[in-house]
Design a protein around this motif. Structure first.
Motif, PDB file in Angstrom:
ATOM      1  N   ARG A   5       1.064   3.943  -3.144  1.00  0.00           N
ATOM      2  CA  ARG A   5       0.605   5.319  -2.933  1.00  0.00           C
ATOM      3  C   ARG A   5       1.752   6.341  -2.971  1.00  0.00           C
ATOM      4  O   ARG A   5       1.638   7.375  -3.626  1.00  0.00           O
ATOM      5  CB  ARG A   5      -0.111   5.432  -1.582  1.00  0.00           C
ATOM      6  CG  ARG A   5      -1.496   4.785  -1.561  1.00  0.00           C
ATOM      7  CD  ARG A   5      -2.166   4.986  -0.203  1.00  0.00           C
ATOM      8  NE  ARG A   5      -2.266   6.402   0.133  1.00  0.00           N
ATOM      9  CZ  ARG A   5      -3.226   7.208  -0.316  1.00  0.00           C
ATOM     10  NH1 ARG A   5      -4.175   6.732  -1.094  1.00  0.00           N
ATOM     11  NH2 ARG A   5      -3.238   8.469   0.028  1.00  0.00           N
ATOM     12  N   THR A  33      -5.675   3.416  -4.360  1.00  0.00           N
ATOM     13  CA  THR A  33      -5.661   2.433  -3.267  1.00  0.00           C
ATOM     14  C   THR A  33      -5.630   3.203  -1.954  1.00  0.00           C
ATOM     15  O   THR A  33      -4.704   3.978  -1.712  1.00  0.00           O
ATOM     16  CB  THR A  33      -4.431   1.518  -3.382  1.00  0.00           C
ATOM     17  OG1 THR A  33      -4.501   0.800  -4.607  1.00  0.00           O
ATOM     18  CG2 THR A  33      -4.368   0.526  -2.228  1.00  0.00           C
ATOM     19  N   THR A  80      -4.443  -2.659  -9.659  1.00  0.00           N
ATOM     20  CA  THR A  80      -4.993  -1.695  -8.708  1.00  0.00           C
ATOM     21  C   THR A  80      -6.235  -1.064  -9.337  1.00  0.00           C
ATOM     22  O   THR A  80      -6.547  -1.299 -10.506  1.00  0.00           O
ATOM     23  CB  THR A  80      -3.974  -0.583  -8.381  1.00  0.00           C
ATOM     24  OG1 THR A  80      -3.817   0.230  -9.550  1.00  0.00           O
ATOM     25  CG2 THR A  80      -2.635  -1.163  -7.958  1.00  0.00           C
ATOM     26  N   ALA A  98       0.843  -1.201   0.000  1.00  0.00           N
ATOM     27  CA  ALA A  98       0.000   0.000   0.000  1.00  0.00           C
ATOM     28  C   ALA A  98       0.879   1.252   0.000  1.00  0.00           C
ATOM     29  O   ALA A  98       0.603   2.225  -0.719  1.00  0.00           O
ATOM     30  CB  ALA A  98      -0.924  -0.005   1.212  1.00  0.00           C
ATOM     31  N   GLY A 137     -11.729  -0.371  -2.850  1.00  0.00           N
ATOM     32  CA  GLY A 137     -11.598  -1.737  -2.330  1.00  0.00           C
ATOM     33  C   GLY A 137     -12.801  -2.584  -2.693  1.00  0.00           C
ATOM     34  O   GLY A 137     -12.665  -3.763  -3.043  1.00  0.00           O
ATOM     35  N   SER A 174      -3.354  -4.760   0.600  1.00  0.00           N
ATOM     36  CA  SER A 174      -2.002  -4.282   0.295  1.00  0.00           C
ATOM     37  C   SER A 174      -1.307  -3.678   1.517  1.00  0.00           C
ATOM     38  O   SER A 174      -0.088  -3.563   1.543  1.00  0.00           O
ATOM     39  CB  SER A 174      -2.024  -3.269  -0.854  1.00  0.00           C
ATOM     40  OG  SER A 174      -2.799  -2.137  -0.533  1.00  0.00           O
ATOM     41  N   CYS A 224      -7.697  -1.063   1.200  1.00  0.00           N
ATOM     42  CA  CYS A 224      -6.450  -1.142   0.438  1.00  0.00           C
ATOM     43  C   CYS A 224      -6.415  -2.334  -0.514  1.00  0.00           C
ATOM     44  O   CYS A 224      -5.355  -2.674  -1.036  1.00  0.00           O
ATOM     45  CB  CYS A 224      -5.287  -1.274   1.413  1.00  0.00           C
ATOM     46  SG  CYS A 224      -5.421  -2.817   2.354  1.00  0.00           S
ATOM     47  N   THR A 225      -7.567  -2.952  -0.766  1.00  0.00           N
ATOM     48  CA  THR A 225      -7.611  -4.201  -1.551  1.00  0.00           C
ATOM     49  C   THR A 225      -7.071  -4.010  -2.972  1.00  0.00           C
ATOM     50  O   THR A 225      -7.462  -3.074  -3.684  1.00  0.00           O
ATOM     51  CB  THR A 225      -9.070  -4.716  -1.631  1.00  0.00           C
ATOM     52  OG1 THR A 225      -9.556  -4.904  -0.306  1.00  0.00           O
ATOM     53  CG2 THR A 225      -9.139  -6.027  -2.397  1.00  0.00           C
ATOM     54  N   VAL A 226      -6.191  -4.911  -3.369  1.00  0.00           N
ATOM     55  CA  VAL A 226      -5.707  -4.976  -4.752  1.00  0.00           C
ATOM     56  C   VAL A 226      -5.811  -6.439  -5.190  1.00  0.00           C
ATOM     57  O   VAL A 226      -6.077  -7.326  -4.362  1.00  0.00           O
ATOM     58  CB  VAL A 226      -4.238  -4.486  -4.877  1.00  0.00           C
ATOM     59  CG1 VAL A 226      -4.116  -3.022  -4.490  1.00  0.00           C
ATOM     60  CG2 VAL A 226      -3.301  -5.357  -4.038  1.00  0.00           C
TER      61      VAL A 226
END
Ligand code: FES
Ligand code: FES
Length: 194
Positions: free
Chosen positions: A68, A76, A114, A64, A146, A99, A88-90
């Motif tokens: 970023r 994200t 992403t 993450a 997310g 992440s 933060c899901t990828v």
């Protein structure tokens, strides 16, 4: 001032600074030699949204953070930063990951997607994004990236899920605005449209 005295002082100063520089060089060389075995190479390549990105990553850096703050992929989000909220899901090799709880060095050469890589190259929204808009799913929008990633991963695997399967797939994505039904409706609509 006595010129000989002043010259002697100058030479002493030069010798002193040379000695200091030599000491510093020695310290750095010793540190390099003492670097523990198995330390990671910091400059790595990541496959992000179909592109290879070279990035300098610290050993304990989370994905993450890298996305970023090193790669500028700020879609994200970081909510809890401890694997609880799903903001933060990828998607890594087709599987959703938090992440914030993934070390960037552990990703290796796997395919990373992403939120920035979900829409088409021409800007056409993914059916999930389109359906979320139609269902007015996002409220504040913080959890939305997310939610989109979890929904995209689900529909890639299971294009026609039941409502209960969607609920399960999105269960790792918390929404502080409580828009859960809107997101569920959105995924069901995307499945119908897709
Ligand atoms: S920020 Fe990663 S799970 Fe909450
Ligand atoms: S829309 Fe606000 S947190 Fe989900």
């Amino acid at each position: 001032m006595n010129p000989r005295l002043s010259r002697r002082r100058f030479i002493k100063a030069v010798i002193a600074s040379s000695a200091a520089a030599a000491t510093n060089a020695g310290v750095h060389a010793a540190m390099a030699q003492n670097r523990p075995q198995g330390t990671v190479e910091r400059l790595i390549s990541l496959n992000v949204n179909g592109k290879t990105r070279r990035v300098d990553v610290m050993p304990q850096e989370t994905l993450a953070y890298t996305l970023r703050y090193k790669l500028g992929l700020t879609g994200t989000k970081i909510g809890c930063n401890r694997g609880e909220c799903g903001a933060c899901t990828v998607i890594i090799d087709g599987v959703t990951n938090y992440s914030c709880s993934t070390l960037t060095h552990s990703v290796g050469s796997r395919q990373l997607q992403t939120i920035e890589g979900v829409a088409g190259a021409d800007g056409t929204l993914h059916p999930v994004q389109q359906a979320f808009i139609q269902e007015l799913a996002p409220q504040c929008g913080f959890c939305t990236p997310g939610q989109v990633m979890s929904a995209v991963a689900l529909l890639n695997e299971n294009p026609h899920p039941s409502r209960e399967e969607v609920r399960q797939a999105l269960s790792g994505n918390l929404c502080r605005c409580g828009a859960y039904d809107n997101y569920l409706n959105g995924v069901m609509r995307a499945a119908e449209n897709g």
